[in-house]
Design a protein around this motif. Structure first.
Motif, PDB file in Angstrom:
ATOM      1  N   LEU A 266       0.824  -1.211   0.000  1.00 32.35           N
ATOM      2  CA  LEU A 266       0.000   0.000   0.000  1.00 32.35           C
ATOM      3  C   LEU A 266       0.856   1.258   0.000  1.00 32.35           C
ATOM      4  N   TYR A 267       1.966   1.203   0.736  1.00 30.57           N
ATOM      5  CA  TYR A 267       2.858   2.361   0.745  1.00 30.57           C
ATOM      6  C   TYR A 267       3.420   2.625  -0.655  1.00 30.57           C
ATOM      7  N   LEU A 268       3.908   1.570  -1.303  1.00 29.64           N
ATOM      8  CA  LEU A 268       4.491   1.729  -2.641  1.00 29.64           C
ATOM      9  C   LEU A 268       3.441   2.169  -3.665  1.00 29.64           C
ATOM     10  N   GLU A 269       2.208   1.687  -3.496  1.00 31.84           N
ATOM     11  CA  GLU A 269       1.116   2.080  -4.378  1.00 31.84           C
ATOM     12  C   GLU A 269       0.855   3.581  -4.253  1.00 31.84           C
ATOM     13  N   ALA A 270       0.818   4.063  -2.999  1.00 26.92           N
ATOM     14  CA  ALA A 270       0.597   5.494  -2.768  1.00 26.92           C
ATOM     15  C   ALA A 270       1.792   6.310  -3.265  1.00 26.92           C
ATOM     16  N   LYS A 271       2.996   5.771  -3.091  1.00 24.62           N
ATOM     17  CA  LYS A 271       4.193   6.467  -3.560  1.00 24.62           C
ATOM     18  C   LYS A 271       4.154   6.624  -5.077  1.00 24.62           C
ATOM     19  N   ALA A 272       3.779   5.556  -5.776  1.00 22.00           N
ATOM     20  CA  ALA A 272       3.706   5.610  -7.238  1.00 22.00           C
ATOM     21  C   ALA A 272       2.711   6.668  -7.692  1.00 22.00           C
ATOM     22  N   ALA A 273       1.579   6.775  -6.979  1.00 24.32           N
ATOM     23  CA  ALA A 273       0.541   7.748  -7.358  1.00 24.32           C
ATOM     24  C   ALA A 273       1.020   9.184  -7.185  1.00 24.32           C
ATOM     25  N   GLY A 274       1.990   9.386  -6.289  1.00 23.86           N
ATOM     26  CA  GLY A 274       2.492  10.734  -6.033  1.00 23.86           C
ATOM     27  C   GLY A 274       3.665  11.133  -6.895  1.00 23.86           C
ATOM     28  N   GLU A 325       5.911  -2.330  13.192  1.00 22.42           N
ATOM     29  CA  GLU A 325       5.618  -2.926  11.883  1.00 22.42           C
ATOM     30  C   GLU A 325       4.878  -1.930  10.989  1.00 22.42           C
ATOM     31  N   ARG A 326       4.000  -1.139  11.565  1.00 21.65           N
ATOM     32  CA  ARG A 326       3.274  -0.127  10.788  1.00 21.65           C
ATOM     33  C   ARG A 326       4.222   0.953  10.275  1.00 21.65           C
ATOM     34  N   LEU A 327       5.320   1.174  11.005  1.00 22.66           N
ATOM     35  CA  LEU A 327       6.249   2.239  10.641  1.00 22.66           C
ATOM     36  C   LEU A 327       7.341   1.792   9.672  1.00 22.66           C
ATOM     37  N   LYS A 328       7.437   0.494   9.382  1.00 17.91           N
ATOM     38  CA  LYS A 328       8.502   0.034   8.487  1.00 17.91           C
ATOM     39  C   LYS A 328       8.294   0.430   7.024  1.00 17.91           C
ATOM     40  N   PRO A 329       7.055   0.301   6.478  1.00 16.73           N
ATOM     41  CA  PRO A 329       6.875   0.747   5.085  1.00 16.73           C
ATOM     42  C   PRO A 329       7.224   2.229   4.949  1.00 16.73           C
ATOM     43  N   GLY A 330       8.054   2.544   3.982  1.00 17.98           N
ATOM     44  CA  GLY A 330       8.387   3.936   3.711  1.00 17.98           C
ATOM     45  C   GLY A 330       9.514   4.509   4.536  1.00 17.98           C
ATOM     46  N   PHE A 331      10.014   3.745   5.513  1.00 16.84           N
ATOM     47  CA  PHE A 331      11.088   4.317   6.334  1.00 16.84           C
ATOM     48  C   PHE A 331      12.358   4.542   5.514  1.00 16.84           C
ATOM     49  N   ASP A 332      12.612   3.695   4.537  1.00 12.66           N
ATOM     50  CA  ASP A 332      13.802   3.878   3.695  1.00 12.66           C
ATOM     51  C   ASP A 332      13.757   5.226   2.984  1.00 12.66           C
ATOM     52  N   ASP A 333      12.561   5.625   2.551  1.00 12.38           N
ATOM     53  CA  ASP A 333      12.429   6.925   1.884  1.00 12.38           C
ATOM     54  C   ASP A 333      12.682   8.071   2.870  1.00 12.38           C
ATOM     55  N   LEU A 334      12.199   7.910   4.102  1.00 10.29           N
ATOM     56  CA  LEU A 334      12.454   8.938   5.118  1.00 10.29           C
ATOM     57  C   LEU A 334      13.950   9.043   5.404  1.00 10.29           C
ATOM     58  N   ALA A 335      14.614   7.894   5.538  1.00 13.06           N
ATOM     59  CA  ALA A 335      16.053   7.900   5.788  1.00 13.06           C
ATOM     60  C   ALA A 335      16.793   8.575   4.635  1.00 13.06           C
ATOM     61  N   ARG A 428       4.654  11.934   4.315  1.00 10.56           N
ATOM     62  CA  ARG A 428       4.635  10.817   3.350  1.00 10.56           C
ATOM     63  C   ARG A 428       4.871   9.493   4.053  1.00 10.56           C
ATOM     64  N   TRP A 429       5.764   9.488   5.034  1.00 11.72           N
ATOM     65  CA  TRP A 429       6.076   8.256   5.761  1.00 11.72           C
ATOM     66  C   TRP A 429       4.874   7.754   6.564  1.00 11.72           C
ATOM     67  N   LEU A 430       4.239   8.670   7.281  1.00 15.52           N
ATOM     68  CA  LEU A 430       3.215   8.258   8.233  1.00 15.52           C
ATOM     69  C   LEU A 430       1.814   8.176   7.647  1.00 15.52           C
ATOM     70  N   TYR A 431       1.498   9.046   6.692  1.00 11.18           N
ATOM     71  CA  TYR A 431       0.111   9.176   6.287  1.00 11.18           C
ATOM     72  C   TYR A 431      -0.113   9.036   4.793  1.00 11.18           C
ATOM     73  N   SER A 432       0.840   8.486   4.067  1.00 13.27           N
ATOM     74  CA  SER A 432       0.682   8.400   2.611  1.00 13.27           C
ATOM     75  C   SER A 432      -0.338   7.363   2.194  1.00 13.27           C
ATOM     76  N   PHE A 433      -0.668   6.426   3.078  1.00 10.51           N
ATOM     77  CA  PHE A 433      -1.731   5.478   2.753  1.00 10.51           C
ATOM     78  C   PHE A 433      -2.590   5.245   3.980  1.00 10.51           C
TER      79      PHE A 433
END
Length: 435
Positions: A266-274, A325-335, A428-433
């Motif tokens: 879901l995170y990657l899906e939202a990232k692609a849309a943005g 676990e909820r915070l792992k998706p998208g953390f690489d982008d934040l870093a 984007r990390w916390l609320y993108s999806f």
């Protein structure tokens, strides 16, 4: 001749089994059983912390076990000790091998037509991307290889007992299928140029060697034969690999495995849309999202009775510092954003700043640059974030110069610009999806 060989193999196995049984009888009810029982009751709030603490204690127990038995490390003593641990419900490297290296399947390479072995999840080049991202340092002894150090940490965090720095005579390259074995021989020599363990393995060396062998197999030898995450989690009864390796890292929680895959998708899906439509970044994010969402669907289809899909989706909407676990998706982008902004020039465990800019001196946060330490990095940053009001987060107040910040002059942009970009990255990390 073949009958004689079979008989010899059978007798050798019988002798080993008898030796193990004898050791267990000698030790049953004695100090080792009591020590192991004590360790089995050791529980810390975080799964990885529990495993680390148990590993440390059990290595001491193993050394004491050997002393009292008056024996050296042998295939029989390792096997016998593992069985004592199993009696108390603890996990060992045998569990790791069973989860990560079985079953053995072959895939057809579309270019050459060759059959390529996939030696369980570990032999796939999909599992443990943080380990696969490291390169072997040519000529360095084993103890100076980052790959070996990382494999050691991984085993400490995911199973209860691993032999680190001690040879396990049960391990051999003969355990690997031919194509992987050839690569493993090369990887072993490169990782271990000084020949430590007399040609044998301790547990992290075997782990790292197989990982390197798979990396070469699917990145150099047969790149188009590489399976995806969605291919890996297909149930074993349908010709896949199941999720035994996933369960090993998710404390045997089917829900946890599903949540991780769904959340990442879901995170990657939202990232692609943005991202700009038609861009390479958007295409890659969309393709990766499809793989993770398909993987999540495979897991849900295979274990519908063990996963409440709606409850998982609801949990993905909620964001708190306690749900790692909820915070792992998208953390690489934040870093990545923190690196671009210049924050990790100081706030990194491998920084070279003077003492007055060293975050450790000021008891400030410091990210580990390796993706393997994602959980620790997330815990550290989560403590600096106000999840009910992002603008009041200590992290943002620091970079906006609203509170004392010793390293502010090291930032690449003015504080107000850094704060604005970091606020956007946190959003984007916390609320993108929304699950």
């Amino acid at each position: 001749m073949s009958r004689i060989l079979s008989l010899l193999v059978f007798l050798a196995g019988l002798a080993a089994a008898f030796s193990c049984a004898l050791l267990r009888r000698e030790d049953s009810g004695d100090t080792t059983q009591e020590q192991v029982a004590d360790v089995a009751h050791l529980e810390l709030p975080v799964f990885e912390d529990t495993k680390r603490a148990r590993n440390e204690k059990l290595r001491e127990v193993f050394e004491d076990y050997l002393r009292r038995q008056g024996r050296t490390v042998s295939a029989a003593t390792v096997t016998a000790f593992h069985r004592i641990l199993k009696d108390h419900g603890l996990t060992t490297f045998e569990d790791f091998l069973a989860a990560e290296t079985t079953p053995l399947h072959h895939v057809r390479d579309p270019d050459s037509g060759d059959e390529v072995p996939v030696f369980g999840a570990l032999g796939s080049d999909v599992i443990n991307p943080w380990l696969g991202a490291l390169e072997v340092v040519e000529g360095n002894p084993l103890e100076e290889q980052p790959l070996y150090a990382l494999a050691s940490n991984a085993l400490r965090e995911h199973i209860d007992f691993a032999l680190i720095g001690v040879k396990d005579p049960n391990l051999s390259l003969d355990l690997l299928p031919p194509k992987l074995r050839e690569n493993a021989e090369l990887a072993y020599c490169r990782l271990n140029p000084t020949g430590r363990f007399d040609g044998g393995f301790d547990h992290p060396l075997f782990y790292a060697t197989v990982r390197e062998a798979a990396k070469k197999l699917f990145r150099e030898d047969y790149p188009r034969a590489k399976p995806s995450m969605a291919d890996l989690v297909v149930p074993e009864e349908r010709g896949g690999f199941g999720i035994r390796s996933c369960l090993l890292c998710h404390d045997r929680s089917h829900r946890g495995v599903y949540k991780r895959l769904l959340g990442q998708g879901l995170y990657l899906e939202a990232k692609a849309a943005g991202l700009p439509e038609g861009s390479d970044d958007a295409r890659r994010a969309k393709e990766s999202a499809a793989v993770f969402l398909r993987a999540a669907g495979e897991v849900l289809d295979a274990f519908p009775g063990k996963i409440d899909a709606e409850a998982v989706r609801r949990s993905l909407v909620l964001v708190s510092g306690d749900d790692l676990e909820r915070l792992k998706p998208g953390f690489d982008d934040l870093a990545g954003a923190l690196r671009r902004l210049g924050c990790t020039k100081c706030h990194s465990t491998d920084n070279t700043q003077s003492e007055d800019k060293n975050p450790v001196v000021h008891e400030a946060w410091a990210l580990h640059p390796s993706n393997y330490y994602k959980t620790e990095n997330i815990k550290m940053l989560a403590a600096l974030i106000d999840f009910s009001d992002l603008d009041q987060s200590k992290l943002l107040r620091k970079v906006a110069a609203e509170s004392e910040h010793e390293g502010a002059d090291e930032l690449k942009l003015p504080p107000e610009d850094v704060a604005r970009e970091l606020r956007s990255a946190l959003d984007r990390w916390l609320y993108s999806f929304r699950g």
